[in-house]
Design an enzyme around this catalytic site. Structure first.
Site, mmCIF file in Angstrom:
data_model
loop_
_atom_site.group_PDB
_atom_site.id
_atom_site.type_symbol
_atom_site.label_atom_id
_atom_site.label_comp_id
_atom_site.label_asym_id
_atom_site.label_seq_id
_atom_site.Cartn_x
_atom_site.Cartn_y
_atom_site.Cartn_z
ATOM 1 N NE ARG A 1 -2.478 0.986 3.418
ATOM 2 C CZ ARG A 1 -3.140 0.554 4.432
ATOM 3 N NH1 ARG A 1 -4.117 0.317 4.910
ATOM 4 N NH2 ARG A 1 -2.354 1.276 6.527
ATOM 5 C CE LYS B 1 -2.217 4.327 7.474
ATOM 6 N NZ LYS B 1 -3.671 5.038 7.427
ATOM 7 C CD GLU C 1 -11.761 6.027 4.956
ATOM 8 O OE1 GLU C 1 -11.531 4.917 6.350
ATOM 9 O OE2 GLU C 1 -10.843 6.133 3.827
HETATM 10 C C1 LIG Z 1 -4.702 3.680 8.376
HETATM 11 C C2 LIG Z 1 -6.166 3.843 7.465
HETATM 12 C C3 LIG Z 1 -7.222 3.374 7.934
HETATM 13 C C4 LIG Z 1 -6.942 1.513 8.424
HETATM 14 O O1 LIG Z 1 -6.204 1.028 7.822
HETATM 15 P P1 LIG Z 1 -5.553 -0.518 8.547
HETATM 16 O O2 LIG Z 1 -4.362 -0.323 7.407
HETATM 17 O O3 LIG Z 1 -6.662 -1.167 8.567
HETATM 18 O O4 LIG Z 1 -4.680 0.050 9.534
HETATM 19 C C5 LIG Z 1 -8.612 3.328 7.628
HETATM 20 N N1 LIG Z 1 -8.520 5.215 6.513
HETATM 21 C C6 LIG Z 1 -7.881 5.866 6.136
HETATM 22 C C7 LIG Z 1 -8.055 6.868 6.438
HETATM 23 C C8 LIG Z 1 -6.683 5.628 7.069
HETATM 24 O O5 LIG Z 1 -5.439 6.870 7.076
#
Ligand SMILES: *Cc1c(COP(=O)(O)O)cnc(C)c1O
Length: 343
Positions: free
Chosen positions: A83, A185, A221
């Site tokens: 990722r 991310k 989300e």
């Molecule tokens: C990091 C993150 C998540 C959670 O991802 P994981 O891989 O489960 O830790 C969800 N939403 C956002 C916006 C994130 O930055």
């Protein structure tokens, strides 16, 4: 036997704490240099560095744990490596090679073994890999130089004394634009979300529920965690599908656990805000808290309550939480390839 640092493991909290070593690699002249472990928690960069001017940066978050039989492991870090490479490429940065990511992880955690909280404390070692444009730019373009760092810090369980339901509010702001950066991310998405988060926090809510930015009709989300919902009969787990949410590794793992270990039906599809009252349970998933049960959601004064609301998490949520944390801590057998042994 590793020598544990003298810390109050049951009261660590979730905050920055410099450890002994961090991993550093620099990208220059078209290639990543050899990585090394550094004692220096400070970063020195040019005043016109791309990160400072145009926010060219991405990051990851994962944890190292001590398992029931004393091994130090990480949970599916290959997916973090992948990722992060995707995030970097989208921001026109040279991806840090995935194999090197895993080697760096092993090196960094091993160099800080005394900071990995003991099994049973509920705490873990949070690992934060990140990379940013360090070379100077003033015209808008990708930098020629980058720094990759991996830092670690012990953190307590997100919820002391077990997962307690949280309350959310539906935000009037968007987290990410349609066809924007919601799927990567990057720190810039978090800069965007802080204004909305302050509003929610001041109103007494733990997080915002963001709607899809194009139609404002579907659930996306929160600022840092994905959603799942459980149908009224408790037999189906539903997660929102959207191109502008971050592909959470915890959510992807929950989908697998629900389907293959708990015998639930799973659906990844668009979820309307208007249908939320049909569900019996709602949860947030992400590395930090693993699962946070959601008790209620406030949609501009209209309250959507799940199960027993703020009183206690629902039965499926509890099962998901126990199974996933059991896999991570080595008390429940893990699906092939999920556990990465560090030491
Ligand atoms: C990091 C993150 C998540 C959670 O991802 P994981 O891989 O489960 O830790 C969800 N939403 C956002 C916006 C994130 O930055």
């Amino acid at each position: 036997m590793r020598e544990l640092k003298n810390l109050d493991w049951n009261n660590i909290g979730f905050q920055y704490r410099p450890c002994d070593k961090r991993y550093v690699a620099e990208y220059k002249d078209g290639a990543w240099g050899e990585g090394y472990l550094s004692d220096d928690p400070e970063v020195r960069i040019n005043e016109c560095a791309g990160i400072l001017q145009y926010c060219q940066e991405c990051f990851e978050g994962l944890k190292a744990y001590e398992t029931a039989n004393g091994e130090i492991v990480c949970f599916r870090p290959d997916l973090n490596a992948e990722r992060m490479a995707d995030s970097a490429e989208f921001l026109c940065m040279p991806p840090f090679p995935k194999e090197r990511f895993l080697e760096a992880l092993k090196e960094t955690v091993t160099a800080n073994l005394g900071f990995v909280p003991p099994y049973g404390s509920g705490a873990s070692l949070y690992v934060r890999p990140y990379m940013f444009a360090s070379g100077p730019v003033i015209g808008v373009k990708p930098s020629h130089e980058y720094i990759f760092r991996m830092i670690v810090m012990p953190v307590g369980p997100y919820f002391k004394g077990g997962a307690k339901p949280v309350a959310l509010m539906v935000s009037d702001f968007d987290r990410a634009a349609p066809h924007g950066t919601g799927h990567i991310k990057a720190g810039l998405n978090y800069a965007m979300s802080m204004h909305a988060h302050e509003i929610a926090a001041h109103a007494g809510y733990a997080e915002n529920l963001f709607l899809d930015p194009a139609e404002r009709k579907y659930v996306e989300e929160t600022g840092g965690a994905n959603f799942y919902f459980i149908s009224a009969d408790g037999k189906t787990l539903v997660t929102p599908k959207s191109s502008s949410i971050l592909p959470s590794i915890t959510r992807r793992s929950i989908l697998y656990v629900a389907e293959h270990m708990l015998g639930l039906k799973v659906e990844e599809r668009k979820v309307e805000l208007a249908e939320l009252s049909d569900f019996s349970e709602c949860g947030l998933c992400g590395t930090a808290a693993v699962i946070s049960p959601v008790g209620e959601i406030d949609d501009h004064g209209r309250k959507i309550v799940f199960g027993k609301g703020m009183a206690e998490p629902g039965p499926v949520t509890t099962k998901l939480y126990d199974t996933l944390t059991g896999i991570q801590l080595g008390t429940i057998p893990a699906p092939e390839g999920w556990i990465f042994k560090v030491a």
